[in-house]
Structure formats: structure tokens, C-alpha cells
Write a protein that holds these residues in place. Structure first.
Motif, PDB file in Angstrom:
ATOM      1  N   LEU A 196      32.356  54.643 134.252  1.00  0.00           N
ATOM      2  CA  LEU A 196      32.698  53.272 133.898  1.00  0.00           C
ATOM      3  C   LEU A 196      34.144  53.030 134.309  1.00  0.00           C
ATOM      4  N   LYS A 197      34.353  52.096 135.221  1.00  0.00           N
ATOM      5  CA  LYS A 197      35.705  51.665 135.563  1.00  0.00           C
ATOM      6  C   LYS A 197      36.211  50.824 134.391  1.00  0.00           C
ATOM      7  N   TYR A 198      37.172  51.370 133.662  1.00  0.00           N
ATOM      8  CA  TYR A 198      37.570  50.750 132.401  1.00  0.00           C
ATOM      9  C   TYR A 198      38.915  50.046 132.526  1.00  0.00           C
ATOM     10  N   ASP A 199      38.926  48.794 132.108  1.00  0.00           N
ATOM     11  CA  ASP A 199      40.152  48.001 132.030  1.00  0.00           C
ATOM     12  C   ASP A 199      40.087  47.229 130.719  1.00  0.00           C
ATOM     13  N   PRO A 200      40.958  47.532 129.757  1.00  0.00           N
ATOM     14  CA  PRO A 200      40.865  46.879 128.448  1.00  0.00           C
ATOM     15  C   PRO A 200      41.009  45.369 128.509  1.00  0.00           C
ATOM     16  N   ALA A 219      26.437  62.785 128.149  1.00  0.00           N
ATOM     17  CA  ALA A 219      27.671  63.256 128.801  1.00  0.00           C
ATOM     18  C   ALA A 219      28.140  62.327 129.922  1.00  0.00           C
ATOM     19  N   LYS A 220      27.662  61.117 129.950  1.00  0.00           N
ATOM     20  CA  LYS A 220      28.081  60.104 130.915  1.00  0.00           C
ATOM     21  C   LYS A 220      27.850  58.733 130.305  1.00  0.00           C
ATOM     22  N   PRO A 221      28.616  57.737 130.680  1.00  0.00           N
ATOM     23  CA  PRO A 221      29.619  57.740 131.738  1.00  0.00           C
ATOM     24  C   PRO A 221      30.947  58.365 131.313  1.00  0.00           C
ATOM     25  N   SER A 222      31.725  58.753 132.330  1.00  0.00           N
ATOM     26  CA  SER A 222      33.137  59.035 132.129  1.00  0.00           C
ATOM     27  C   SER A 222      33.899  57.720 132.250  1.00  0.00           C
ATOM     28  N   PHE A 223      35.189  57.769 131.946  1.00  0.00           N
ATOM     29  CA  PHE A 223      35.983  56.547 131.897  1.00  0.00           C
ATOM     30  C   PHE A 223      37.162  56.671 132.859  1.00  0.00           C
ATOM     31  N   ALA A 224      37.173  55.792 133.866  1.00  0.00           N
ATOM     32  CA  ALA A 224      38.230  55.791 134.879  1.00  0.00           C
ATOM     33  C   ALA A 224      39.231  54.690 134.573  1.00  0.00           C
ATOM     34  N   LEU A 411      46.468  64.660 120.490  1.00  0.00           N
ATOM     35  CA  LEU A 411      47.534  63.850 121.075  1.00  0.00           C
ATOM     36  C   LEU A 411      48.437  64.700 121.964  1.00  0.00           C
ATOM     37  N   ASP A 412      48.742  65.908 121.522  1.00  0.00           N
ATOM     38  CA  ASP A 412      49.553  66.810 122.348  1.00  0.00           C
ATOM     39  C   ASP A 412      48.839  67.134 123.657  1.00  0.00           C
ATOM     40  N   HIS A 413      47.532  67.320 123.563  1.00  0.00           N
ATOM     41  CA  HIS A 413      46.742  67.618 124.760  1.00  0.00           C
ATOM     42  C   HIS A 413      46.796  66.444 125.739  1.00  0.00           C
ATOM     43  N   LEU A 414      46.620  65.239 125.222  1.00  0.00           N
ATOM     44  CA  LEU A 414      46.630  64.056 126.078  1.00  0.00           C
ATOM     45  C   LEU A 414      48.007  63.826 126.706  1.00  0.00           C
ATOM     46  N   LYS A 415      49.059  64.067 125.953  1.00  0.00           N
ATOM     47  CA  LYS A 415      50.412  63.914 126.504  1.00  0.00           C
ATOM     48  C   LYS A 415      50.635  64.886 127.657  1.00  0.00           C
ATOM     49  N   HIS A 416      50.076  66.073 127.533  1.00  0.00           N
ATOM     50  CA  HIS A 416      50.191  67.049 128.620  1.00  0.00           C
ATOM     51  C   HIS A 416      49.427  66.566 129.849  1.00  0.00           C
ATOM     52  N   CYS A 417      48.225  66.046 129.645  1.00  0.00           N
ATOM     53  CA  CYS A 417      47.433  65.516 130.766  1.00  0.00           C
ATOM     54  C   CYS A 417      48.214  64.446 131.521  1.00  0.00           C
ATOM     55  N   ALA A 418      48.908  63.598 130.767  1.00  0.00           N
ATOM     56  CA  ALA A 418      49.600  62.455 131.370  1.00  0.00           C
ATOM     57  C   ALA A 418      50.696  62.883 132.344  1.00  0.00           C
ATOM     58  N   LYS A 419      51.207  64.090 132.199  1.00  0.00           N
ATOM     59  CA  LYS A 419      52.258  64.558 133.100  1.00  0.00           C
ATOM     60  C   LYS A 419      51.749  64.773 134.520  1.00  0.00           C
ATOM     61  N   PHE A 420      50.430  64.957 134.666  1.00  0.00           N
ATOM     62  CA  PHE A 420      49.903  65.403 135.953  1.00  0.00           C
ATOM     63  C   PHE A 420      48.901  64.455 136.605  1.00  0.00           C
ATOM     64  N   HIS A 421      48.282  63.566 135.848  1.00  0.00           N
ATOM     65  CA  HIS A 421      47.246  62.707 136.427  1.00  0.00           C
ATOM     66  C   HIS A 421      47.788  61.802 137.528  1.00  0.00           C
ATOM     67  N   LYS A 422      49.069  61.456 137.461  1.00  0.00           N
ATOM     68  CA  LYS A 422      49.650  60.529 138.438  1.00  0.00           C
ATOM     69  C   LYS A 422      49.631  61.075 139.859  1.00  0.00           C
ATOM     70  N   TYR A 423      49.533  62.383 140.016  1.00  0.00           N
ATOM     71  CA  TYR A 423      49.616  62.986 141.348  1.00  0.00           C
ATOM     72  C   TYR A 423      48.307  62.879 142.144  1.00  0.00           C
ATOM     73  N   PHE A 424      47.204  62.505 141.499  1.00  0.00           N
ATOM     74  CA  PHE A 424      45.889  62.740 142.095  1.00  0.00           C
ATOM     75  C   PHE A 424      45.046  61.470 142.242  1.00  0.00           C
ATOM     76  N   ALA A 452      45.091  56.602 125.803  1.00  0.00           N
ATOM     77  CA  ALA A 452      45.312  57.486 126.943  1.00  0.00           C
ATOM     78  C   ALA A 452      45.631  56.694 128.204  1.00  0.00           C
ATOM     79  N   MET A 453      44.920  55.611 128.419  1.00  0.00           N
ATOM     80  CA  MET A 453      45.124  54.862 129.657  1.00  0.00           C
ATOM     81  C   MET A 453      46.426  54.073 129.641  1.00  0.00           C
TER      82      MET A 453
END
Length: 514
Positions: A196-200, A219-224, A411-424, A452-453
Motif C-alpha cells: 500500500l502506497k501510504y500518504d496520510p 502478512a500483506k500489504p506492507s506500507f510504503a 520506538l528505539d528500533h524505529l529511530k534506528h531504522c530512520a538513520k538508514f532508510h534515506k539511502y535506499f 514512522a513515516m
């Protein structure tokens, strides 16, 4: 074409005979495997010096992996047809007129899918299905439309025998999208994967909650993160295969990956890794990818002869390639240990700082490497956090925290994810099993997605911790099918074998449940 020695030929012949005799492969799986064996007899690429020791090393020393693309690429790895064009115009090659109703639309799509090649021999993208089907369901009986779409999805699950196949819906709330979510919640199938292409600002909460309900059943959809993908790839992007962001009407010529943990093993220390070892491997992998792309474009004849290109469903100008990596966590941990520095990836500032520095080096290299045929992305590859393969042992997908070491606090897990998603821009994501006995309110998950988004997390996946359909890395498999294969029984989809390997080697059933 170069000669190969007789020992190699005989080893391939032995593998071919093993394939013929295999009790657990279906006929279709045997045919595909035999084709791969035949391909391995060809040597047509001008390979960079130094590649062999990085590509063909033992698994605990291998630094580059070509992800089974074959020695003579006869088509791009990922092909993303413009299905909307097909629905508007039909196809001369397939002798199909534009569909006039839902019966014809579903029939035409199923025919088209049989003619879309990829590295898996099945379509990795089956379309923005809500937009494709919505015009046909507006003025018909809803129950009949649902029955037809349900049969359509059953057909895909039984004939697209690989779960690296992806449908998109959203961000708009549509009648067809709602029917698709209802159907998938009921069927609980592995194919196709759905995003699901998600835009609030566009996606209604009601539609998003329907999607979450379906995800916790199947286990689907995932959220982009729709805004994020649009800002990088434009409005005409798709999510294909696992979670690959690619251009509509184009695709990716190739995907190779660096195994960063094994590269770190070669380095003397952190500085040596940054200035010598990593740049050396990146340069060789990039030039290897260049050679694969050159052969596809200049020698394979694919773009001159395939009907998808001739009729304009794809265009070479919309293609790029994917520069992949796995094992950032292991690389960081190994390098810190070499220096005697305390810290662990995902749990200390020093480790995460080093991880960001490594990603900046990779990102800078990619921005300065040019390939003239990656016209869809201005002559540059797209970075990709690869999801792993069945044989990976102690190799974490992309930039993920290793299973078993996830932070206690989500929340700590999500903050860690946010450091790297921008590269890909061509794909990364994180997966969270949800305990429905604790979180019965689906709005809990929606709040996670919204938060998260806002933090520029690109892609999130959820599934119920007790669901039969589970997300392995970027693809879906049924637990019940893995159990069959473990008993030596044949299974319909070849990705079940990958799921079994990930279960045993990657410990994917041991993820922290939220």
C-alpha cells in the motif's frame, strides 16, 4: 565466448542429473533449474580483475554475490511493464484488444503475466491493481466483482510460482482496493506480495485500517512512504519483487550485493576498511555490474526483439540498476572488535555513528560512478538494502539489526531504522511481528506507521505472530508449506525453499514480537 574446463562441465552435468532425480522439485522447478545449469556453461562477460576471489570464495569469505543472475544475462533482472497502457491499448503481439469489462480485464492481465520475464521467470510486478480494476467494478454487482477478483488472486497464487511478485494499491481509497484487501484477508496466500502506497494526506484512516487488518491475516500489504518515494523517483514509481522501488515502464538491469561483514574481515582496522578494503570491493562490483548491463543492452537483443519494448510497455530509458548490500550490522561489530572498542550495532552511539559513516562512503561512491545505460536515474545505480538469501548465515539483511538483538523499545528500533532508510530509493524495509493477544486495536499499528513515516522511514511490514503466512525478508511464505518441504514433499512455489533456508540459517521465526 571463452572456453571452460572439462571439470567444470562435468560438475554441472552432475548437478543437472541431481535436478532430474530430485523428489522435491516440481516439473516446472526442474525446467527452470536446468535452464540455469545450461546458462552456467556460458562465459561471455569481460570480468574485472580481482572479481573471482571476491565472488567465488567460500561463503564466510565471499564479498560480492551476483544473486544467481546467470553468466549470460538474456533479459533485465526486474521488468516493470506499464499495465495501464496495456489496458488502454491492448497488445498486438498478444492479439488482445483493450478490455471492456472486468471479465476481459482479468483475463487479459493473466495472459499478459505469462509473457513478462524476470530473473525468476515470473513477473516481479503485476500492476497497480486497484487503479487498473477500479473502472470495471463501479457499475457491477459488488458480490460478483469480489468473486471474480478472488478467483483472479487464486489464479495468481497457483500460476505465479514465486513470491517475488508484487502488486501495488493506494494511496487513494478505491472500491477495487477495498475488494482486494477483503479478498486477501480471506485467502491468506503468499502470492502476490502487496504494498500500500501510504500518504496520510491522501489515504483515509478507514482504508489504512482495512489494510492493517489484511496484513495481520496474510502478512500483506506492507506500507510504503509514498511521499518519500515520489520525492526520489517521481510519481511513476512502483514497488516490485521484495520491496524494490523502480520506475514504471522500466526496471533494473541487474542487482549485485556486497557482503559487508566479510569485507570487514579483510580489513586491518576501521581506517583500512574505509579507505582501502571497501572502496576496492565497490569498484570491482560496480565494474562487474557495468559489464552485465553492457551485454544486456548491446548483445542480448532483448530491447530490440521483445514485444514489451517494441510495443512501448517498457522503455530502456526507464531502466537503472541496483547496487546492493547486506550485513552492515556485522561489519560494524567486526570493525569495533578489531579496534577493541565497546559497542554494538543498534545499541550504541559509537556503533551507529560508524554505520552512518560507512553508508556515506557507499552513497558517495555510487553518486560518482556513472553508467550510461542507467538513463532512468541519470546514469547512476540505485542503492538497495538487499533482503538476504537462504544460505546466509550470520548475515543480516541490508541495514537491519540482527534477529535476537532488536531493541526492547519499539520506538528505539524505529529511530534506528530512520538513520538508514534515506539511502535506499530502490528499497529497504523493516519487519515487525505483532502479538494480537496484546494489540487487538489496529489503530496501534496505524499510529506506528504514521509516526514512522514522519521520521522518513521508507517501508514497514507487519504480520501476526501466529499467522500461517509470514514475511521471510521481503517475500512471503506459508509456515505450513515450509513444514511440507522439510518432510521432503513437493511444494508449489519455489520461494518456499528460500523460506526454509531463512528459517534455519536466518532465524526469521525468532524475531522480537511487538
Amino acid at each position: 565466448m571463452r572456453d571452460i574446463n572439462l571439470d567444470k562441465v562435468n560438475k554441472i552435468r552432475e548437478s543437472m542429473l541431481d535436478t532430474v532425480k530430485s523428489p522435491s522439485l516440481t516439473h516446472e522447478q526442474k525446467v527452470a533449474t536446468m535452464a540455469n545449469h545450461a546458462d552456467s556453461l556460458l562465459e561471455v562477460l569481460d570480468l574485472p580483475e580481482g572479481l573471482d576471489e571476491l565472488l567465488n570464495a567460500d561463503i564466510d569469505r565471499q564479498c560480492i554475490c551476483d544473486l544467481f543472475e546467470g553468466h549470460a544475462p538474456l533479459r533485465p533482472r526486474y521488468i516493470i511493464p506499464d499495465y495501464a497502457k496495456f489496458m488502454r491499448e491492448g497488445s498486438k503481439f498478444l492479439q488482445l484488444d483493450p478490455p471492456k469489462d472486468l471479465y476481459e480485464a482479468l483475463n487479459s492481465l493473466l495472459i499478459f503475466y505469462r509473457h513478462v520475464p524476470s530473473v525468476t521467470n515470473f513477473p516481479v510486478y503485476v500492476g497497480q491493481l486497484d487503479e487498473l480494476l477500479d473502472p470495471f467494478v463501479q457499475d457491477m454487482d459488488r458480490d460478483l466483482a469480489k468473486k471474480m477478483i478472488k478467483l483472479f488472486f487464486i489464479n495468481m497464487d497457483r500460476t505465479i510460482l514465486d513470491s517475488f511478485s508484487h502488486a501495488n494499491i493506494g494511496p487513494k481509497d478505491t472500491l477495487a482496493g477495498r475488494i482486494i484487501l477483503e479478498v486477501e484477508a480471506e485467502l491468506e496466500q503468499a502470492v502476490p506480495n502487496i504494498t500500500l502506497k501510504y500518504d496520510p494526506e491522501v489515504t483515509s484512516d478507514e482504508f489504512a485500517l482495512m489494510a492493517i487488518n489484511t496484513a495481520l491475516h496474510s502478512a500483506k500489504p506492507s506500507f510504503a512512504n509514498h511521499k518519500m518515494f515520489c520525492s526520489e523517483l517521481g510519481e511513476k514509481y512502483v514497488i516490485a519483487s521484495c520491496y524494490n522501488g523502480l520506475l514504471l515502464g522500466g526496471g533494473s538491469y541487474t542487482l549485485a550485493r556486497m557482503i559487508l561483514g566479510n569485507i570487514a574481515k579483510r580489513a586491518k582496522n576501521i581506517e583500512d576498511f574505509k579507505t582501502n578494503t571497501l572502496p576496492y570491493v565497490m569498484d570491482i562490483m560496480a565494474r562487474y555490474m557495468d559489464e552485465r548491463i553492457k551485454f544486456e543492452v548491446e548483445e542480448s537483443g532483448f530491447f530490440e526483439n521483445n514485444f514489451l519494448a517494441k510495443e512501448g510497455f517498457i522503455s530502456r530509458e526507464r531502466f537503472s540498476a541496483m547496487f546492493g548490500l547486506v550485513g552492515l550490522a556485522e561489519a560494524v561489530n567486526i570493525l569495533l572488535e578489531k579496534e577493541g572498542i565497546e559497542g554494538r550495532y543498534g545499541h550504541s552511539e559509537v556503533a551507529d555513528k560508524l554505520a552512518v559513516e560507512i553508508m556515506d562512503i557507499i552513497d558517495d561512491f555510487n553518486k560518482n560512478h556513472f553508467n550510461k545505460y542507467c538513463e532512468g536515474t541519470n546514469g547512476h545505480f540505485l542503492l538497495h538494502a538487499q533482503v538476504g538469501i537462504a544460505s546466509d548465515v550470520k548475515v543480516s539483511p541490508g541495514t537491519r539489526i540482527p534477529i535476537g538483538e532488536e531493541p526492547t523499545n519499539l520506538l528505539d528500533h524505529l529511530k534506528h531504522c530512520a538513520k538508514f532508510h534515506k539511502y535506499f530509493p530502490s528499497g529497504t524495509g523493516d519487519i515487525f511481528p505483532i502479538d494480537l493477544t496484546v494489540h487487538k486495536n489496529h489503530e496501534y499499528v496505524l499510529d506506528i506507521i504514521k509516526g514512522a513515516m514522519k521520521e522518513n522511514i521508507r517501508y514497514l511490514s507487519f504480520y501476526s505472530s501466529d499467522s500461517d503466512v509470514i514475511r521471510i525478508t521481503g517475500y512471503l511464505v506459508k509456515r505450513s508449506e515450509i513444514e511440507k518441504l522439510e518432510k521432503g514433499e513437493s511444494v508449489l512455489q519455489d520461494t518456499t525453499a528460500l523460506g526454509m533456508g531463512a528459517k534455519h540459517n536466518g532465524k526469521i521465526l525468532e524475531r522480537k514480537v511487538r
